[in-house]
Design an enzyme around this catalytic site. Structure first.
Site, PDB file in Angstrom:
ATOM      1  N   CYS A  71       0.741  -1.306   0.103  1.00  0.00           N
ATOM      2  CA  CYS A  71      -0.152  -0.002  -0.014  1.00  0.00           C
ATOM      3  C   CYS A  71       0.940   1.235  -0.071  1.00  0.00           C
ATOM      4  O   CYS A  71       1.444   1.903   1.244  1.00  0.00           O
ATOM      5  CB  CYS A  71      -1.105   0.061   1.190  1.00  0.00           C
ATOM      6  SG  CYS A  71      -2.043   1.525   1.315  1.00  0.00           S
ATOM      7  N   CYS A 105      -0.700   4.086   2.123  1.00  0.00           N
ATOM      8  CA  CYS A 105      -0.437   3.897   3.537  1.00  0.00           C
ATOM      9  C   CYS A 105       1.131   4.061   4.100  1.00  0.00           C
ATOM     10  O   CYS A 105       1.510   4.593   4.902  1.00  0.00           O
ATOM     11  CB  CYS A 105      -0.786   2.446   4.031  1.00  0.00           C
ATOM     12  SG  CYS A 105      -2.218   1.945   3.271  1.00  0.00           S
ATOM     13  N   ASP A 106       1.969   3.635   3.140  1.00  0.00           N
ATOM     14  CA  ASP A 106       3.290   3.442   3.673  1.00  0.00           C
ATOM     15  C   ASP A 106       4.393   4.450   2.789  1.00  0.00           C
ATOM     16  O   ASP A 106       5.592   4.479   3.180  1.00  0.00           O
ATOM     17  CB  ASP A 106       4.222   1.933   3.605  1.00  0.00           C
ATOM     18  CG  ASP A 106       3.137   1.072   4.354  1.00  0.00           C
ATOM     19  OD1 ASP A 106       2.464   1.685   5.437  1.00  0.00           O
ATOM     20  OD2 ASP A 106       2.882  -0.073   4.156  1.00  0.00           O
TER      21      ASP A 106
END
Ligand code: NAP
Length: 310
Positions: A135, A138-139
């Site tokens: 992701c 997200c990261d």
């Protein structure tokens, strides 16, 4: 014993397909619960920008999730947290068993979506959360100013490479062929981005590191068998998706790859059980097609209940 919670319609999953099913069913006067094991929005939450959903030139995935949630619950549909374990089918109703209680309804709409496929190489599991990610939204920010690798050549890999290129120092895309599978518009954007380079005809053999964080990937050219190493602080894996149908195996409604078979009315082979969105056997998996499926299933749920009234 805990009481069964009764509704007209149980929607399993609250991505765009599930939320639209809930919107249509509740707007027709049915009582609806959407069950999810996480936050509403599904894969939209892992998508930076969505620019192929009509009405928005571009919208952040989590923002579209919130807008859909607000509209899908405006007619009384509820959201409940729980992981579905099984569905029991009876003549007039179904019981959906979850880890936080059981639900009963004549109609079940499965909108459980898909999950990212793992690459299956040494180091992937070990460094998950320590450099290996599925992701970028997200990261990606953890790798600001550093070099990362993206594995895959489909829409997700190429779209997220372009997103990552805005954050990191450099993105190397490793693809097993010499042509990308992604839509042309996404390809063109990535190919002309000078912060993205491509390694063709290559497979990742191993993700290496010092036990705490990764140092890079060992790759092999599948035409020449030449091995090499690419330094990277992060590895983003986008090598396809798998259906989330584990809990519905007993219903026998999937094809040989696990996707749920339906007709164009979203009906499965089990009366009163519908399937919508990515989890369905279909060609085009998009927010737009998920929403279309959800509208049909929500309306069919109403018709099913009307037809089965005593
Ligand atoms: P996908 O379309 O299945 O692409 C997977 C990619 O990973 C392919 O390029 C494939 O290579 C490669 N791959 C598969 N197994 C591999 C392995 N073991 N090792 C190395 N590479 C491997 O999956 P996706 O990109 O996650 O997309 C999933 C669905 O969501 C698709 O329907 C897609 O259209 C949709 N989507 C749409 C958008 C958008 O419209 N903006 C954005 C994201 C996703 P090959 O090409 O050689 O098969």
């Amino acid at each position: 014993m805990e009481e069964l919670k009764e509704y007209d319609v149980i929607v399993i999953g609250s991505g765009p397909a599930g939320m639209t099913s809930a919107l249509y069913a509740s707007r027709s006067g049915l009582s609806v619960v959407m069950l999810d094991r996480g936050i509403y929005g599904g894969q939209m939450n892992n998508t930076a920008e969505i620019e192929n959903y009509p009405g928005f030139e571009s919208v952040l995935g989590p923002d579209l999730s919130k807008k859909m949630y607000d509209s899908s619950t405006q007619f009384g549909a509820q959201y409940a947290f729980g992981t579905v374990k099984d569905i029991e089918v009876n003549d007039d109703y179904k019981i959906v068993k979850t880890d936080s209680g059981d639900y009963k309804a004549p109609v079940v709409i499965i909108a459980s979506g898909s999950e990212y496929r793992k690459l299956g190489v040494t180091g992937e599991e070990e460094y998950s959360g320590k450099g290996v990610s599925y992701c970028a939204v997200c990261d990606g920010a953890f790798f600001k100013g550093q070099d990362v690798v993206v594995v895959g050549g489909g829409d997700s890999a190429i779209e997220e490479s372009t997103y990552l290129a805005n954050l990191v120092n450099h993105v190397t895309v490793i693809h097993r062929r010499d042509q990308l599978k992604a839509q042309k518009i996404l390809q063109e954007r990535a190919l002309k981005n000078d912060k993205i380079s491509f390694v063709w005809d290559s497979n990742v053999e191993e993700i290496k590191g010092d036990n705490q964080k990764i140092s890079g990937v060992k790759i092999i050219n599948n035409k020449t068998n030449e091995e090499s190493f690419i330094d990277a602080a992060g590895v983003f894996i986008y090598v396809g998706i798998l259906p989330m149908t584990e809990s519905f195996k007993s219903l026998n409604i999937t094809d040989e790859n696990g996707w749920i078979k339906t007709n164009d009315q979203m009906e499965t082979d089990v009366p009163g059980i519908f399937a919508v969105g990515d989890v369905r056997e279909k060609k085009l998996r998009q927010v737009t097609t998920a929403v279309g499926d959800g509208g049909i299933a929500g309306q069919k749920a109403f018709e099913y209940i009307e037809a089965h009234k005593n």
